[in-house]
Design an enzyme around this catalytic site. Sequence first.
Site, PDB file in Angstrom:
ATOM      1  N   SER A 187     -50.940  40.267  26.791  1.00 31.83           N
ATOM      2  CA  SER A 187     -52.077  40.576  27.494  1.00 31.83           C
ATOM      3  C   SER A 187     -52.688  38.932  27.158  1.00 31.83           C
ATOM      4  O   SER A 187     -52.267  38.171  26.600  1.00 31.83           O
ATOM      5  CB  SER A 187     -52.753  41.724  27.761  1.00 31.83           C
ATOM      6  OG  SER A 187     -53.733  41.947  28.449  1.00 31.83           O
ATOM      7  N   GLU A 290     -48.573  44.188  38.986  1.00 30.21           N
ATOM      8  CA  GLU A 290     -50.148  44.215  38.123  1.00 30.21           C
ATOM      9  C   GLU A 290     -50.457  42.632  39.112  1.00 30.21           C
ATOM     10  O   GLU A 290     -50.377  41.851  38.885  1.00 30.21           O
ATOM     11  CB  GLU A 290     -49.842  43.768  37.016  1.00 30.21           C
ATOM     12  CG  GLU A 290     -48.665  42.651  36.227  1.00 30.21           C
ATOM     13  CD  GLU A 290     -48.778  43.059  35.099  1.00 30.21           C
ATOM     14  OE1 GLU A 290     -49.880  42.532  33.969  1.00 30.21           O
ATOM     15  OE2 GLU A 290     -47.439  42.659  34.120  1.00 30.21           O
ATOM     16  N   HIS A 320     -50.020  47.749  33.691  1.00 28.25           N
ATOM     17  CA  HIS A 320     -50.441  46.633  32.643  1.00 28.25           C
ATOM     18  C   HIS A 320     -50.140  47.263  31.285  1.00 28.25           C
ATOM     19  O   HIS A 320     -50.914  48.112  31.059  1.00 28.25           O
ATOM     20  CB  HIS A 320     -52.072  46.246  32.934  1.00 28.25           C
ATOM     21  CG  HIS A 320     -52.081  45.079  32.061  1.00 28.25           C
ATOM     22  ND1 HIS A 320     -51.185  43.692  32.150  1.00 28.25           N
ATOM     23  CD2 HIS A 320     -52.579  44.039  31.453  1.00 28.25           C
ATOM     24  CE1 HIS A 320     -51.826  43.231  31.714  1.00 28.25           C
ATOM     25  NE2 HIS A 320     -52.766  43.189  30.471  1.00 28.25           N
TER      26      HIS A 320
END
Length: 358
Positions: A187, A290, A320
């Site tokens: 991320s 996502e 995610h």
Amino acid sequence: MLWIILAIIVLIIAATLLLFRLEDLSHLDQDEYPVREGKPSDANREVLGRIRELGQSSKGLRGKARLMALRKHMDGLSEGIELASEFRHCESPRGEWVLAPDCDTRRRVLYIHGGAWAAGSPRSHRAITDRLSQVTRAAVFAVDYRLMPENRFMDGVRDCRDAYTWLLKHGPEGTEPADFMVVAGDSAGGSHTLSLIAWIRDTGLRQADAAIAFSPSTDLTLTAPSNRANIGTDPLLGPAFGGLSKIPLPVIWWATLAAFRVSPTSPVASPLRGDLRNLPPTLIQASDTEMLLDNARRYASRAKAAGSPVTFRTWPGMVHVWQIFVPLLPEAEEAFEDIRLFLEQVESEGKTQQAAQT
């Protein structure tokens, strides 16, 4: 009075166009990548329950109290999981070593955790770093980079750069050169990972042998289609960031500049918009449901077009950064097996190239 208001509006529009000059990357959305066949496993229902718990942990709270609750909950994500590695604190650079049994300390992975640059820690991501150390047979260093808003965005970037530079010559037992280096992150940490390998190339340091990014944020301009199209199918990012879809993008860009003190078009914050030539072999994993799907897909397409080797894998219906739910989630196990095979191929090709040069 009206002309003054109109003049101000014109100035704002002009400043926006001048400061946030965007290259149109919509052509990258035409590239298609295969999605693994099948439906999410039964264990995914339990994962969704844990995601709901994460949301409940900060419900009704605002500001700093909300952030502290989120950080506390994230730090507990790996509690109760049987971990095989030794975890060893390091003060400078700040972070922790993750050492699986019989790992080779000359093989090293720098891991950069996610959490929207404001949450997460080496502790919160131990499920990932423990398994990474096992499948890579390497000493993993999880950097505890400085978070926002207490620190500037660039403080965290510098911490990652310093950690990588240090890891080239230092292992868990002291001074020892690295034989094999990997940079990995998820991320927000995936964003740091991709910007880091470009910085390594530009500074002339020994480049990482490979990079791995789980569901990376690659573009803070939020122009990729899935940033809006997948709000309803992303149980983690949708509730947290879906409201941004109601805000005009130029307003978001100005707010990002104010919060990050870096333009959302800067390659440091949006590695998709940088020079993607001459980068190491990179593996990117993402879910087809996502919000950051097209961030990953666009990066893979653009890097490939620039001649850099990128492998992009897509799983159906995953949350995610589902890799953090290893060993509960079979799809997380598949993701780490994918990493093992990817690195085996990288090393094999590296040895072939060395043999051809001698």
